[in-house]
Design a protein around this motif. Sequence first.
Motif, PDB file in Angstrom:
ATOM      1  N   LYS A 128       0.840  -1.196   0.000  1.00 56.56           N
ATOM      2  CA  LYS A 128       0.000   0.000   0.000  1.00 56.56           C
ATOM      3  C   LYS A 128       0.872   1.242   0.000  1.00 56.56           C
ATOM      4  O   LYS A 128       1.837   1.357   0.759  1.00 56.56           O
ATOM      5  N   SER A 129       0.537   2.181  -0.893  1.00 57.31           N
ATOM      6  CA  SER A 129       1.218   3.475  -0.960  1.00 57.31           C
ATOM      7  C   SER A 129       0.182   4.587  -0.935  1.00 57.31           C
ATOM      8  O   SER A 129      -0.977   4.387  -1.332  1.00 57.31           O
ATOM      9  N   TYR A 130       0.596   5.779  -0.485  1.00 55.42           N
ATOM     10  CA  TYR A 130      -0.260   6.959  -0.516  1.00 55.42           C
ATOM     11  C   TYR A 130       0.462   8.076  -1.239  1.00 55.42           C
ATOM     12  O   TYR A 130       1.691   8.142  -1.247  1.00 55.42           O
ATOM     13  N   VAL A 150       3.615   2.484   2.430  1.00 50.26           N
ATOM     14  CA  VAL A 150       3.317   2.232   3.837  1.00 50.26           C
ATOM     15  C   VAL A 150       3.459   0.751   4.175  1.00 50.26           C
ATOM     16  O   VAL A 150       3.934   0.399   5.251  1.00 50.26           O
ATOM     17  N   GLY A 178       2.538   1.313  10.142  1.00 52.19           N
ATOM     18  CA  GLY A 178       1.662   0.756   9.105  1.00 52.19           C
ATOM     19  C   GLY A 178       0.586  -0.157   9.642  1.00 52.19           C
ATOM     20  O   GLY A 178      -0.234  -0.666   8.882  1.00 52.19           O
ATOM     21  N   SER A 236      -2.161   0.432  11.488  1.00 51.58           N
ATOM     22  CA  SER A 236      -3.552   0.889  11.317  1.00 51.58           C
ATOM     23  C   SER A 236      -3.982   0.807   9.856  1.00 51.58           C
ATOM     24  O   SER A 236      -5.135   0.463   9.559  1.00 51.58           O
ATOM     25  N   THR A 237      -3.072   1.118   8.938  1.00 45.98           N
ATOM     26  CA  THR A 237      -3.359   0.945   7.506  1.00 45.98           C
ATOM     27  C   THR A 237      -3.660  -0.523   7.219  1.00 45.98           C
ATOM     28  O   THR A 237      -4.604  -0.847   6.488  1.00 45.98           O
ATOM     29  N   ASN A 287      -7.157  -1.406   8.405  1.00 46.42           N
ATOM     30  CA  ASN A 287      -8.195  -0.899   7.496  1.00 46.42           C
ATOM     31  C   ASN A 287      -8.318  -1.774   6.250  1.00 46.42           C
ATOM     32  O   ASN A 287      -9.420  -1.985   5.736  1.00 46.42           O
ATOM     33  N   ILE A 288      -7.193  -2.282   5.776  1.00 47.25           N
ATOM     34  CA  ILE A 288      -7.210  -3.158   4.600  1.00 47.25           C
ATOM     35  C   ILE A 288      -7.821  -4.515   4.948  1.00 47.25           C
ATOM     36  O   ILE A 288      -8.647  -5.046   4.207  1.00 47.25           O
ATOM     37  N   ASP A 348     -10.352  -0.242   3.239  1.00 47.20           N
ATOM     38  CA  ASP A 348      -9.417   0.303   2.257  1.00 47.20           C
ATOM     39  C   ASP A 348      -8.923  -0.861   1.403  1.00 47.20           C
ATOM     40  O   ASP A 348      -9.013  -2.024   1.817  1.00 47.20           O
ATOM     41  N   GLY A 367       6.316  -0.879   7.811  1.00 50.24           N
ATOM     42  CA  GLY A 367       5.505  -1.563   6.807  1.00 50.24           C
ATOM     43  C   GLY A 367       5.903  -2.983   6.491  1.00 50.24           C
ATOM     44  O   GLY A 367       5.440  -3.563   5.506  1.00 50.24           O
TER      45      GLY A 367
END
Length: 229
Positions: A12-14, A22, A45, A47-48, A51-52, A57, A220
């Motif tokens: 995952k990247s933002y 991330v 990373g 929490s990201t 969410n995934i 997400d 990450g």
Amino acid sequence: MAKVLELDKITKSYGKIVKTQVLHGISFDLEEGSFTSIIGQSGSGKSTLMNIIGTLDRPDDGRIVIYGKDTKAMDKRALATLRNETIGFIFQHHYLLPEFTALENILMPYRIRHNTVSEAAMKHALELIDFVGLTHVKDNLANEMSGGQQQRTAIARALMNRPKLILADEPTGALDSDTTEQVYALLRKINKTYKTTFLVITHDKKVAERTDRMIEVMDGRIVLDVTLD
């Protein structure tokens, strides 16, 4: 044991112009009925990743399978259905609706899903409120309860639709040490009683070390994955 969750090389990247990666190829499985923690500092990373896993997400790449269902080709409606049928969420902040009682808050996920409350649903909600030890405050508004009571209400709410997997993001982060002990004991009781699979996201190593398996994420990447006694 059946696998509740399978992650394979999740990235995952933002950012569009300047990209920040991330997550770097995260892979692990969760077995049914397990109680696992993911530990990591702020910005690691975790929490990201939650969410995934919770289908809130999407990853840039990689494969997520929840109870045998590959989520990659699912549209938003299909993901929402899968999420509502299989996953419960517990957050650091309880997010109770202040204008409703403890019992009404617990019933909310069922009401949203079915537009009404059946006799069986009401019976289940009352059983849950008794299970978490809140029968004496079931008619109290959210702001008429202590922090620990509010979090126990949120836990009962997460169980209302009988999820197979509970994602708990810093569930004791806003509580004092005594209440943390009570809430952690309750989560373990739910795990043993209902065979619900738990994935607890935390930065607190003391909490993580009391789970059955600890996965540490740093920058990450998984840097540790151990089974605990």
